[in-house]
Design an enzyme around this catalytic site. Structure first.
Site, mmCIF file in Angstrom:
data_model
loop_
_atom_site.group_PDB
_atom_site.id
_atom_site.type_symbol
_atom_site.label_atom_id
_atom_site.label_comp_id
_atom_site.label_asym_id
_atom_site.label_seq_id
_atom_site.Cartn_x
_atom_site.Cartn_y
_atom_site.Cartn_z
ATOM 1 N N LEU A 77 0.791 -1.309 -0.058
ATOM 2 C CA LEU A 77 -0.036 -0.022 -0.055
ATOM 3 C C LEU A 77 0.895 1.172 -0.004
ATOM 4 C CD1 LEU A 77 -2.604 -1.053 2.608
ATOM 5 C CD2 LEU A 77 -2.686 -1.194 0.288
ATOM 6 N N ASP A 78 0.481 2.244 -0.732
ATOM 7 C CA ASP A 78 1.330 3.405 -0.602
ATOM 8 C C ASP A 78 1.348 4.025 0.837
ATOM 9 O OD1 ASP A 78 1.404 3.294 -3.308
ATOM 10 O OD2 ASP A 78 -0.487 4.872 -3.785
ATOM 11 N N LYS A 79 2.240 4.919 1.031
ATOM 12 C CA LYS A 79 2.701 5.603 2.345
ATOM 13 C C LYS A 79 1.399 6.213 2.942
ATOM 14 C CE LYS A 79 5.253 8.803 4.896
ATOM 15 N NZ LYS A 79 6.384 9.734 4.778
#
Length: 245
Positions: free
Chosen positions: A83-85
């Site tokens: 998942l993106d930050k």
């Protein structure tokens, strides 16, 4: 600088990550000897990368102890997908290599499904739709992704949940898993994710893209049992939506 000038520089040594366990608390939704499902907070990076050598999900996994799969490499123990930050929500990790391979196969054949909630800027006209567009590096800004000719095939399905205050709450399903896929597709449609400065959705008072991995469905890699998990959006997501007129 003039023609004939001599320029000297030193190439810095490559950073070799020696990931150490860290006592970082995690919200564990489910865990057994083969997998763990975690509700990742927004702001946490999944694995070590340039500029993020501590405090990642990988450091937290190592801090829990026990074994983790090594299929993804030494810097990504247990990591099957990411998942993106700035994205919050559910992510599944593998305790062993057999589980990792089984989950990766499910990602490929779409037996492992991921559903996101997104708040976007603008009132989406259609109640539902499919977004297809090949995704690759933005030729003008290499740190960004974009819909580009020659990119990798990508498809996102969306459904309107509610419209409010110049924004739309969407439910998005991934048929593929390209980098920044939902963010890129929605921005290309003209409805960037609220708070997503990188793709045109910046908004005062919003510090991250309001994108949440809400539901995760998979087959258990050992037993074959169909499993489904859901995690409600975090407070910042709900507070923004509920604050709209």
């Amino acid at each position: 600088m003039l023609a004939g000038d001599v320029v000297e520089f030193e190439i810095p040594e490559a950073y070799i990550s020696e990931t150490e366990p860290e006592a970082i608390p995690l919200e564990i939704v489910y865990e057994d000897d083969d997998i763990a499902v975690i509700d990742k907070p927004a702001g946490m990076v999944v694995h070590p990368a340039p500029g993020h050598h501590t405090g990642t999900l990988v450091h937290a996994l190592l801090g829990r102890g026990g074994g983790w799969s090594a299929v993804g490499g030494v810097s990504r123990p247990g990591i099957v997908h990411r998942l993106d930050k700035g994205t919050s929500g559910l992510i599944v990790v593998a305790r062993n290599d057999a589980s990792h391979r089984a989950l990766s196969a499910q990602l490929k054949d779409r037996a492992l499904s991921r559903t996101y909630m997104a708040i976007v800027r603008g009132l989406v006209k259609d109640e539902a739709g499919e977004l297809e567009g090949p995704i690759g590096r933005d030729p003008k800004e290499r740190k960004r992704m974009a819909v580009v000719s020659g990119g990798r095939f990508a498809r996102t399905r969306y459904q309107v949940v509610q419209r409010r205050g110049g924004h739309t709450l969407l439910r998005c399903d991934l048929d593929t898993g390209r980098t920044h896929q939902i963010r890129v597709h929605l921005a290309a449609l003209g409805y960037p994710v609220t708070g997503d400065v990188e793709y045109g959705g910046g908004e005062a008072g919003v510090s991250r893209p309001l994108l949440h991995a809400w539901r995760l469905r998979l087959r258990h890699p050992r037993t074959g049992e169909e499993m489904s998990f859901e995690a409600p959006p975090p407070p910042d997501f709900d507070e923004f939506w509920n604050g709209l007129k």
